[in-house]
Design a protein around this motif. Structure first.
Motif, mmCIF file in Angstrom:
data_model
loop_
_atom_site.group_PDB
_atom_site.id
_atom_site.type_symbol
_atom_site.label_atom_id
_atom_site.label_comp_id
_atom_site.label_asym_id
_atom_site.label_seq_id
_atom_site.Cartn_x
_atom_site.Cartn_y
_atom_site.Cartn_z
ATOM 1 N N GLY A 104 2.892 9.461 -6.104
ATOM 2 C CA GLY A 104 3.438 10.728 -5.627
ATOM 3 C C GLY A 104 2.754 11.236 -4.378
ATOM 4 N N GLN A 105 2.127 10.345 -3.615
ATOM 5 C CA GLN A 105 1.376 10.736 -2.428
ATOM 6 C C GLN A 105 2.057 10.333 -1.122
ATOM 7 O OE1 GLN A 105 -2.236 8.681 -3.415
ATOM 8 N NE2 GLN A 105 -3.140 10.526 -4.294
ATOM 9 N N ALA A 106 3.256 9.830 -1.201
ATOM 10 C CA ALA A 106 3.998 9.411 -0.010
ATOM 11 C C ALA A 106 5.012 10.494 0.355
ATOM 12 C CB ALA A 106 4.714 8.092 -0.285
ATOM 13 N N GLY A 122 -3.829 13.406 8.253
ATOM 14 C CA GLY A 122 -4.810 13.582 9.324
ATOM 15 C C GLY A 122 -5.775 14.716 9.060
ATOM 16 N N ARG A 123 -5.338 15.710 8.320
ATOM 17 C CA ARG A 123 -6.203 16.851 8.013
ATOM 18 C C ARG A 123 -7.087 16.587 6.808
ATOM 19 N NH1 ARG A 123 -1.429 20.856 8.350
ATOM 20 N NH2 ARG A 123 -1.243 20.012 6.256
ATOM 21 N N ASP A 124 -6.904 15.424 6.154
ATOM 22 C CA ASP A 124 -7.664 15.085 4.954
ATOM 23 C C ASP A 124 -7.475 16.143 3.882
ATOM 24 O OD1 ASP A 124 -11.085 14.509 3.968
ATOM 25 O OD2 ASP A 124 -9.260 13.486 3.370
ATOM 26 N N SER A 125 -6.223 16.470 3.655
ATOM 27 C CA SER A 125 -5.888 17.497 2.662
ATOM 28 C C SER A 125 -5.719 16.895 1.288
ATOM 29 C CB SER A 125 -4.601 18.221 3.083
ATOM 30 O OG SER A 125 -3.517 17.335 2.942
ATOM 31 N N ASP A 126 -5.438 17.730 0.297
ATOM 32 C CA ASP A 126 -5.217 17.269 -1.069
ATOM 33 C C ASP A 126 -3.968 16.417 -1.181
ATOM 34 O OD1 ASP A 126 -7.491 18.494 -1.989
ATOM 35 O OD2 ASP A 126 -6.452 20.334 -2.545
ATOM 36 N N ALA A 127 -3.028 16.542 -0.255
ATOM 37 C CA ALA A 127 -1.799 15.735 -0.296
ATOM 38 C C ALA A 127 -2.129 14.249 -0.117
ATOM 39 C CB ALA A 127 -0.835 16.187 0.798
ATOM 40 N N TRP A 128 -3.209 13.934 0.555
ATOM 41 C CA TRP A 128 -3.579 12.549 0.798
ATOM 42 C C TRP A 128 -4.368 11.965 -0.365
ATOM 43 C CZ3 TRP A 128 -2.324 8.458 3.234
ATOM 44 C CH2 TRP A 128 -3.219 7.423 3.443
ATOM 45 N N ARG A 129 -5.126 12.787 -1.042
ATOM 46 C CA ARG A 129 -6.004 12.300 -2.112
ATOM 47 C C ARG A 129 -5.282 11.920 -3.345
ATOM 48 N NH1 ARG A 129 -10.926 16.527 -1.336
ATOM 49 N NH2 ARG A 129 -11.222 16.016 0.805
ATOM 50 N N TRP A 165 3.985 14.620 6.418
ATOM 51 C CA TRP A 165 3.073 13.821 5.602
ATOM 52 C C TRP A 165 1.935 13.269 6.460
ATOM 53 C CZ3 TRP A 165 2.363 8.374 5.752
ATOM 54 C CH2 TRP A 165 1.592 7.862 4.710
ATOM 55 N N TRP A 166 2.286 12.751 7.630
ATOM 56 C CA TRP A 166 1.292 12.174 8.536
ATOM 57 C C TRP A 166 0.294 13.242 8.972
ATOM 58 C CZ3 TRP A 166 -0.004 7.439 8.910
ATOM 59 C CH2 TRP A 166 -0.709 6.951 10.014
ATOM 60 N N GLU A 167 0.784 14.433 9.257
ATOM 61 C CA GLU A 167 -0.074 15.563 9.641
ATOM 62 C C GLU A 167 -1.036 15.895 8.499
ATOM 63 O OE1 GLU A 167 -1.366 18.949 11.928
ATOM 64 O OE2 GLU A 167 0.051 17.396 12.530
ATOM 65 N N ALA A 168 -0.528 15.934 7.279
ATOM 66 C CA ALA A 168 -1.367 16.241 6.117
ATOM 67 C C ALA A 168 -2.436 15.165 5.925
ATOM 68 C CB ALA A 168 -0.510 16.366 4.864
ATOM 69 N N ALA A 197 0.838 -1.206 0.000
ATOM 70 C CA ALA A 197 0.000 0.000 0.000
ATOM 71 C C ALA A 197 0.870 1.252 0.000
ATOM 72 C CB ALA A 197 -0.917 -0.001 1.217
ATOM 73 N N PHE A 198 1.948 1.230 0.768
ATOM 74 C CA PHE A 198 2.836 2.391 0.818
ATOM 75 C C PHE A 198 3.489 2.632 -0.543
ATOM 76 C CE2 PHE A 198 6.864 4.506 1.477
ATOM 77 C CZ PHE A 198 6.460 5.598 2.217
#
Length: 53
Positions: free
Chosen positions: A18-20, A46-53, A41-44, A10-11
């Motif tokens: 490009g999301q890791a 948790g905020r459900d930001s565009d970096a995670w999507r 990255w972990w903080e982003a 998964a990682f």
């Protein structure tokens, strides 16, 4: 990966998209992530930001 409780497959899928967090390739071919990059990255995530999507 044990720290973030994620399977390697998964990682690596996230990494391919490009999301890791930014990874550093060592001379022996292993990958490492700086603590600051992982925490950001972990903080982003948790905020459900565009970096995670």
């Amino acid at each position: 990966m044990a720290e973030i409780r994620m399977r390697p497959s998964a990682f690596y899928r996230l990494r391919a998209r490009g999301q890791a967090p930014h990874m550093i390739k060592l001379p022996n071919g292993e990958l490492r992530c700086r603590r600051a990059n992982l925490d950001a990255w972990w903080e982003a995530c948790g905020r459900d930001s565009d970096a995670w999507r």
